[in-house]
Scaffold this motif. Structure first.
Motif, PDB file in Angstrom:
ATOM      1  N   ALA A 151       8.403  17.585 -13.479  1.00  0.00           N
ATOM      2  CA  ALA A 151       8.765  16.556 -14.460  1.00  0.00           C
ATOM      3  C   ALA A 151       8.947  17.165 -15.846  1.00  0.00           C
ATOM      4  O   ALA A 151       9.880  16.802 -16.580  1.00  0.00           O
ATOM      5  N   ALA A 152       8.084  18.091 -16.225  1.00  0.00           N
ATOM      6  CA  ALA A 152       8.194  18.723 -17.546  1.00  0.00           C
ATOM      7  C   ALA A 152       9.480  19.545 -17.648  1.00  0.00           C
ATOM      8  O   ALA A 152      10.161  19.526 -18.688  1.00  0.00           O
ATOM      9  N   LEU A 153       9.844  20.265 -16.591  1.00  0.00           N
ATOM     10  CA  LEU A 153      11.085  21.052 -16.611  1.00  0.00           C
ATOM     11  C   LEU A 153      12.299  20.141 -16.668  1.00  0.00           C
ATOM     12  O   LEU A 153      13.260  20.420 -17.385  1.00  0.00           O
ATOM     13  N   PHE A 154      12.256  19.053 -15.910  1.00  0.00           N
ATOM     14  CA  PHE A 154      13.353  18.091 -15.947  1.00  0.00           C
ATOM     15  C   PHE A 154      13.477  17.483 -17.350  1.00  0.00           C
ATOM     16  O   PHE A 154      14.572  17.364 -17.894  1.00  0.00           O
ATOM     17  N   ALA A 155      12.341  17.109 -17.950  1.00  0.00           N
ATOM     18  CA  ALA A 155      12.343  16.525 -19.292  1.00  0.00           C
ATOM     19  C   ALA A 155      12.866  17.527 -20.327  1.00  0.00           C
ATOM     20  O   ALA A 155      13.650  17.164 -21.219  1.00  0.00           O
ATOM     21  N   ALA A 156      12.466  18.779 -20.211  1.00  0.00           N
ATOM     22  CA  ALA A 156      12.945  19.794 -21.149  1.00  0.00           C
ATOM     23  C   ALA A 156      14.448  19.995 -21.008  1.00  0.00           C
ATOM     24  O   ALA A 156      15.167  20.086 -22.009  1.00  0.00           O
ATOM     25  N   SER A 157      14.915  20.035 -19.789  1.00  0.00           N
ATOM     26  CA  SER A 157      16.349  20.210 -19.554  1.00  0.00           C
ATOM     27  C   SER A 157      17.141  19.012 -20.069  1.00  0.00           C
ATOM     28  O   SER A 157      18.150  19.166 -20.762  1.00  0.00           O
ATOM     29  N   TRP A 158      16.677  17.812 -19.749  1.00  0.00           N
ATOM     30  CA  TRP A 158      17.373  16.594 -20.173  1.00  0.00           C
ATOM     31  C   TRP A 158      17.365  16.448 -21.686  1.00  0.00           C
ATOM     32  O   TRP A 158      18.387  16.152 -22.293  1.00  0.00           O
ATOM     33  N   SER A 159      16.191  16.670 -22.307  1.00  0.00           N
ATOM     34  CA  SER A 159      16.104  16.459 -23.759  1.00  0.00           C
ATOM     35  C   SER A 159      16.916  17.498 -24.526  1.00  0.00           C
ATOM     36  O   SER A 159      17.514  17.181 -25.556  1.00  0.00           O
ATOM     37  N   THR A 160      16.954  18.721 -24.047  1.00  0.00           N
ATOM     38  CA  THR A 160      17.769  19.739 -24.711  1.00  0.00           C
ATOM     39  C   THR A 160      19.240  19.359 -24.649  1.00  0.00           C
ATOM     40  O   THR A 160      19.963  19.471 -25.643  1.00  0.00           O
ATOM     41  N   MET A 172      15.008  30.561 -20.207  1.00  0.00           N
ATOM     42  CA  MET A 172      14.005  29.735 -20.883  1.00  0.00           C
ATOM     43  C   MET A 172      13.294  28.815 -19.904  1.00  0.00           C
ATOM     44  O   MET A 172      12.084  28.598 -20.009  1.00  0.00           O
ATOM     45  N   LEU A 173      14.044  28.271 -18.937  1.00  0.00           N
ATOM     46  CA  LEU A 173      13.411  27.418 -17.918  1.00  0.00           C
ATOM     47  C   LEU A 173      12.412  28.214 -17.086  1.00  0.00           C
ATOM     48  O   LEU A 173      11.333  27.715 -16.759  1.00  0.00           O
ATOM     49  N   ILE A 174      12.764  29.446 -16.741  1.00  0.00           N
ATOM     50  CA  ILE A 174      11.845  30.292 -15.966  1.00  0.00           C
ATOM     51  C   ILE A 174      10.595  30.596 -16.776  1.00  0.00           C
ATOM     52  O   ILE A 174       9.470  30.492 -16.267  1.00  0.00           O
TER      53      ILE A 174
END
Length: 190
Positions: A151-160, A172-174
């Motif tokens: 969920a945190a990775l999805f949120a980071a990707s979506w918000s960016t 950065m995701l890794i």
């Protein structure tokens, strides 16, 4: 003599390894054990190490075995031997593909393959989420930690993408997932 054995052994692996690294492991095992470069237990450990380090398993194993048997020159020779067939094949394919890319039938074929590749990647991601975050097998429970990281990775990707109008880099995701993994699995037991 060891240089010739390393070159021919890993050239054999490079020539006949189809299906990716996991498909190549039986061939690697056969070559390595038949030459006596490693025993079964050491090979198993090296496969695990090669899998967990950056780069293809075949290249990592060739480099390690070449280095352990003949130093730097052996490592360079074994690595060259294992990648040489793929390099030559790619050069030949690129010579043919370059002329084919202007063909409208080839362009239509490539446009048709794109959705398939997207579907395969999406199916793999969905499978991993369902089996590691939300296991569907009887008796297994929800892995809350994996769900939090996902969920945190999805949120980071979506918000960016939403707020900064650009995609977050895979590196950065890794790094973010590694940091979250250390925090969630190492420092803060749930």
């Amino acid at each position: 003599m060891i240089f010739l054995e390393l070159f021919l052994g890993f050239l054999w692996v490079g020539c006949f390894s189809f299906g990716g690294a996991y498909g190549a492991i039986p061939l690697i095992r056969d070559v390595v054990l038949s030459h006596g470069w490693l025993d079964e237990e050491s090979l198993t450990y090296m496969i695990a190490v090669s899998e967990s380090t950056p780069g293809p398993i075949m290249v990592n194993l060739a480099t390690y075995i070449g280095s352990s048997k003949a130093g730097f020159a052996g490592a360079a020779l074994a690595t060259l031997a294992v990648v040489l067939p793929a390099f030559v094949i790619i050069l030949l394919v690129m010579a043919v593909v370059k002329s084919l890319l202007s063909n409208p039938y080839m362009q239509a074929l490539l446009r048709g393959i794109k959705p398939c590749v997207i579907g395969i990647i999406l199916a793999t991601g969905t499978y991993m989420v369902l089996n590691h975050c939300l296991p569907l097998t009887p008796g297994s429970s929800l892995d809350v930690r994996a769900t939090i990281i996902t969920a945190a990775l999805f949120a980071a990707s979506w918000s960016t993408k939403h707020f900064f109008k650009k995609k977050i880099s895979p590196i950065m995701l890794i790094l973010l997932s590694a940091g979250l993994g250390v925090m969630v699995y190492g420092g803060f037991p749930l």
